[in-house]
Design an enzyme around this catalytic site. Structure first.
Site: not given
Length: 586
Positions: A254, A291
Site C-alpha cells: 500500500d 501502489e
C-alpha cells in the site's frame, strides 16, 4: 524452527521469547507469572520459558509500568491491547500441498474486504464463494489488509500488529483454510500489506522502541524509520511470514510513496530480493505489486522469473482516474488532472502505461509526476475501473453503477478486461453491485470524534450538498451497508452483467492470456468525437487491435479501422454504434 527474529519460537522444552525494546530498562514476559528477559546487544531482550505450548497467552511488561502485546504477535484473541497467543504454524495440514502458484500473465484479480464480502464476514464464509470466482473467470483473490486493528470493524489500513490476522474474521487456521481451498480451485490469493504507517490505536512501539519512527509524517501518522536495521527486518520478515506460513501467492504494498527513507537503500529493493530468494528456493510463483502515486517506472519489471529487487506491476491509478472523469464528468480533487481530455488520457494509458510520465500535475501544485513507462510490458500495470479507495473516498461510498451510463460501463469493462494489462475488479463489480463501500472503523473516545470530524472536513467542498447523508464511519450500520448484495446477482440486471463478465473473461483466457508473454505496447490514439483506437504486439507476433466508440453518437469508420479477426463485438461497417467496442487479432 522459527525463521525470523521477531515473535516467540516454540522449542522442545517450551518457548523462546524475544522483544526489541531499546528504550526499556527491564522487560518481563507475563505468562502464569512474570519471567524476566535478559538484555542483550542492540536493545534485544530474550528468555527461554519451559512448559509453554501453542495456545499460551502472554504480554510483555515494560519497566514495571505498562503491559503490551507482542508487536510480532501471531494472534490477538482479545483485540490489539489484549494478550498475544502463541501459534504453532506447523500444525496446519495443507491439502493443496503441490500448489506452486500461477504465472503472472494469468492474473485476473478481484479485490475484496473479508468483513463485508459475506454476511458472516469471516474467512470461512468466503470459502463458500470461491466457486463463484472460478466460474466467473477470476484467477486471483486479493484481500484488503487483515493485520490486527482496534475494534471489530475496519477497512484494514489501521493495522497495528502486522503479523496477527484480525480475530474479527476468525483464527489463523481459518485464514489458512481459505487460502488452501482457493488453491485447490486453482485460485491465487494476494494480501494487501501496509508498511508506510501503523494505525492510531493499540500501537505501543513508541514507548519501548521509539527508533521505529522518524520526525516525518505521513497522511496517516508518523513515518517509519527504515534506516534502522531492526525496523527493516521487521517489515521484510513480515512479508516473508505471510508468504511462507500462510502461503499467500503475492502481496500488494500500500502507498509506497509514503514510505520515507532519506539517504538510504530503499526498503522496497531489499524486500523484493528477500521474497525472490523464498520463491527461488521453494519453486513457487510469488508476485509483488505496488501502489505508488509517484509512478516510478524504474521499480517495475514484470518479466522477472522471481523478484530480484523490483516488482511485477503497479496499480494504475491514472487509468482509473481518466475513465472516472469520462464516465461521470466529475473533475474535483485529483480528477482535475484528467478533465482536459479524459479520452486521450485513456489512450495514453493503453498505449504506454502511465498517463503522467513526468508531466506537471495541477493537483500536486505543478510538480512533475511519474517516469516514462512505454518500454515496460503491458502486464506491468494493473488496470481497474473501481477499487476500495476510489469508492470509499467518496462521501457516500457509492459505486460507478449508481451514476454511469450502463452502456458506457459495459464498454469500459470490455476494454479493461480484454486489454493486455492485468485486470482487476472490486468485489461485486462482476454483477454490477450497487452496494456502497463507505469508509468505516471502530474507534472510541477522542480518536473516534477526530475521525468523524476529519470526514466532515474532507467532504465540506465538492460533497457538501450531501450534508447529513454522509455516513458516520463509526456507526455499525455504515459497515453493514457495505455487505455485498449477493442476491442481486440472480436478478435480471445482475444476471446480465455477470454473463457479460464471464464471456469477456473466457475470451481473455482463450485468446489473450496465451499470447501475453513478451507482449509490448504499440500505438493508441483518440479521435475527436469519441473514437478510440489502440494496438499491441502480442508474444506470438500477432497484433491485438481495439476500436471503440466512446460517445453517444454513431461514429463513421474507414477501412483503416478494420483489421484482423474479430474476437469481441460486432463486425465493423461504415459506422460504429455508440459505446460499441470491437477487439480483433491478426
Amino acid at each position: 524452527m522459527n525463521e525470523r527474529q521477531f515473535g516467540p519460537e516454540l522449542t522442545a522444552e517450551g518457548a523462546s521469547f524475544r522483544l526489541w525494546a531499546p528504550a526499556a530498562r527491564r522487560v518481563d514476559v507475563l505468562l502464569d507469572k512474570p519471567h524476566a528477559l535478559r538484555r542483550g546487544d542492540d536493545g534485544w531482550f530474550s528468555a527461554d520459558v519451559a512448559g509453554v505450548k501453542a495456545g499460551a497467552r502472554y504480554k510483555f511488561r515494560i519497566d514495571d509500568e505498562i503491559d503490551v502485546p507482542d508487536p510480532a504477535s501471531a494472534f490477538q484473541p482479545e483485540d490489539v491491547s489484549g494478550p498475544s497467543e502463541v501459534i504453532d504454524h506447523a500444525t496446519y495440514r495443507w491439502r493443496s500441498e503441490n500448489w506452486r502458484g500461477r504465472p503472472w500473465p494469468e492474473t485476473v484479480m478481484l479485490e475484496s474486504h473479508v468483513g463485508t464480502f459475506t454476511r458472516d464476514g469471516t474467512y470461512r464464509a468466503m470459502i463458500d464463494r470461491l466457486d463463484h470466482l472460478k466460474t466467473t473467470g477470476i484467477t486471483a483473490l486479493e484481500l484488503m489488509p487483515v493485520a490486527d486493528f482496534a475494534g471489530r470493524r475496519n477497512w484494514g489500513y489501521d493495522g497495528v500488529l502486522w503479523y496477527a490476522p484480525d480475530s474479527a474474521y476468525g483464527r489463523p487456521d481459518d485464514l489458512k483454510a481459505l487460502i488452501d481451498e482457493a488453491h485447490l480451485r486453482g485460485l491465487m490469493v494476494f494480501l494487501d500489506v501496509v508498511y508506510n504507517h501503523f494505525g492510531p490505536e493499540g500501537n505501543y512501539l513508541g514507548r519501548y522502541a521509539p527508533a521505529f519512527f522518524t520526525d516525518a509524517q505521513t497522511p496517516w501518522g508518523s513515518a517509519i524509520d527504515y534506516r534502522v536495521k531492526q525496523v527493516r527486518d521487521f517489515a521484510i520478515e513480515n512479508a516473508l511470514y505471510w508468504l511462507r506460513d500462510y502461503r499467500f501467492d503475492g502481496l500488494r504494498l500500500d502507498a509506497v510513496h509514503a514510505i520515507a527513507e532519506p539517504g538510504e537503500t530503499p526498503l522496497l529493493g531489499d524486500l523484493s530480493r528477500a521474497v525472490g530468494k523464498l520463491a527461488d528456493t521453494t519453486g513457487r510463483y510469488i508476485h509483488l505489486v505496488l501502489e505508488n502515486d509517484d509512478n516510478a517506472a524504474h521499480l517495475l519489471d514484470a518479466r522477472q522469473d522471481f523478484p530480484r529487487g523490483k516488482y511485477r506491476a503497479q496499480w494504475n491509478d491514472d487509468y482509473h482516474h481518466a475513465w472516472h472523469v469520462l464516465l461521470t464528468g466529475e473533475a474535483h480533487g485529483y480528477y482535475r488532472d484528467y478533465q482536459h481530455s479524459p479520452l486521450r488520457d485513456i489512450a495514453r494509458a493503453l498505449g504506454s502505461g502511465f498517463v503522467y510520465q513526468g508531466e506537471a500535475s495541477a493537483h500536486r501544485d505543478g510538480r512533475p509526476r511519474g517516469e516514462p513507462s512505454g518500454e515496460l510490458v503491458p502486464i506491468a500495470f494493473v488496470s481497474f475501473l473501481q477499487n476500495h479507495d476510489q469508492i470509499g473516498n467518496r462521501a457516500l461510498g457509492d459505486r460507478l453503477e449508481t451514476s454511469a451510463n450502463p452502456r458506457a460501463m459495459e464498454a469500459a469493462l470490455a476494454i479493461t478486461l480484454l486489454a493486455p494489462m492485468v485486470p482487476m475488479l472490486f468485489m461485486g463489480e462482476e454483477w454490477g453491485s450497487k452496494a456502497p463501500f463507505p469508509f468505516f472503523c471502530d474507534f472510541h473516545g477522542d480518536l473516534a470524534e477526530a475521525v468523524r470530524e476529519g470526514r466532515r472536513r474532507e467532504f465540506a467542498g465538492a460533497y457538501a450538498r450531501y450534508g447529513d447523508e454522509i455516513p458516520d464511519p463509526l456507526e455499525v450500520s455504515t459497515m453493514q451497508s457495505a455487505v455485498l448484495d449477493w442476491l442481486s446477482r440472480e436478478q435480471p440486471p445482475g444476471r446480465e452483467r455477470l454473463a457479460l463478465i464471464r464471456k469477456l473473461l473466457s475470451i481473455r483466457q482463450r485468446e489473450i492470456i496465451p499470447r501475453l508473454a513478451d507482449a509490448a505496447f504499440g500505438r493508441a490514439h483518440a479521435e475527436d468525437g469519441g473514437l478510440l483506437m489502440a494496438d499491441w504486439r502480442l508474444g506470438d507476433g500477432t497484433t491485438l487491435s481495439l476500436t471503440a466508440n466512446l460517445s453517444n453518437q454513431d461514429m463513421p469508420l474507414t477501412a483503416a479501422h478494420i483489421k484482423g479477426t474479430l474476437i469481441w463485438g460486432k463486425e465493423l461497417t461504415a459506422s460504429m454504434a455508440p459505446w460499441a467496442v470491437s477487439w480483433r487479432i491478426g
